[in-house]
Design a protein around this motif. Structure first.
Motif: not given
Length: 309
Positions: A170-187, A216-225
């Motif tokens: 969970x800690x290891x995949x945290x950067x993937x979720x945070x980075x992709x989700x944050x980029x989607x939110x700022x878009x 949500x589309x970008x956040x979902x992509x982060x979850x799947x990643x």
């Protein structure tokens, strides 16, 4: 009427145009080659997995493979039920997502909507540095540090278990979720935020009712990643989760995952061409299908919730 004699400036201009066209053509060919190489590699992996697994599934029915509860391919009385490996793999991934998704979403909202530019530019690169830590280091950290620590608070927690590797994953995949989700939110366009503030919404209402649904589309992509990363992780579970195929739903016990089994069987002890050797590719094919299903689900969800601004 004779054509005018080209001047030095015309020659230089024409030479520049020819060089620019040549460079553009060359770059297009290079990019096409890179794209074709990725398609070729993916196709080659699928062909090898299917070809090597074919011998296994000629001997073992696929229904027995998916529903059997005993996995002992190297025993005299060999059993080829992959369910213990499959349950352990999905259990570890699910527990890792229970940690990464809530924490990653909240952190992404903070970085996108609350943090100042200086704080964002400090926290995000520091968080992404977690991706640079070798997974074998995470594995031994889980085994040597986290497990003895948690054994003081969790009764019945074995020295080799599924819970601690799940936490580390969970800690290891945290950067993937945070980075992709944050980029989607700022878009998400600022006009949506300004309109929500004009209606009297608070900052947290804007974040959770406007920005998060809009991204949500970008956040979902982060979850799947993150899910794909958790399912395919090898060293952490191979070191800290154990290598004994054990059908259990108790994360306090140890059990082998699909990737841990592949590592165990790939050490060179199995003769090539045997049925036990082909289990490496059959389990790898199963893992590939699981990841493909997650990616297809992610594509559908991105298409379903995609917002066009």
């Amino acid at each position: 009427m004779p054509s005018p004699i080209p001047t030095a400036d015309d020659l230089i201009r024409n030479g520049y145009i020819r060089r620019r066209r040549a460079i553009g053509t060359m770059m297009a060919l290079i990019m096409f080659a890179c794209a074709a190489l990725s398609v070729f590699v993916t196709t080659a992996i699928v062909v090898i997995l299917v070809e090597e697994s074919w011998m296994f599934f000629r001997e073992v029915p696929i229904l027995d493979f998916l529903t059997g509860t005993m996995w002992t391919p190297v025993f005299t009385d060999a059993q080829f039920g992959v369910l213990p490996l499959l349950v352990s793999t999905l259990q570890v991934a699910f527990l890792a997502l229970l940690i990464a998704i809530p924490m990653g979403t909240v952190m992404a909202i903070y970085l996108s909507e609350y943090a100042s530019t200086a704080v964002r530019e400090t926290i995000k690169p520091a968080l992404e540095l977690l991706e640079a830590v070798p997974t074998v280091v995470y594995g031994y950290f889980a085994l040597i540090v986290m497990t003895p620590f948690l054994q003081k608070f969790i009764p019945g927690l074995a020295g080799i278990n599924l819970l601690v590797p799940s936490i580390i994953l969970g800690i290891m995949i945290l950067p993937y979720v945070v980075s992709v989700s944050e980029d989607a939110m700022r878009a998400v366009p600022n006009g949506l935020r300004e309109g929500a503030y004009a209606l009297g919404m608070s900052r947290w209402q804007v974040a959770f009712r406007v920005v998060l649904p809009g991204a949500m589309s970008g956040v979902t992509a982060a979850y799947i990643l993150g899910m794909s990363r958790a399912v395919g992780e090898t060293m952490v579970v191979a070191i800290a989760a154990g290598q004994n195929p054990n059908l259990t739903f108790d994360p306090r016990e140890g059990a082998a995952t699909i990737t841990a089994y592949i590592v165990q069987m790939s050490l060179g002890d199995l003769p090539r061409g045997t049925l036990a050797y082909s289990t490496i590719f059959s389990t790898g094919l199963l893992l590939f299908v699981i990841t493909l299903m997650f990616n297809i689900a992610g594509f559908y969800l991105r298409k379903r919730f995609r917002e066009v601004y």
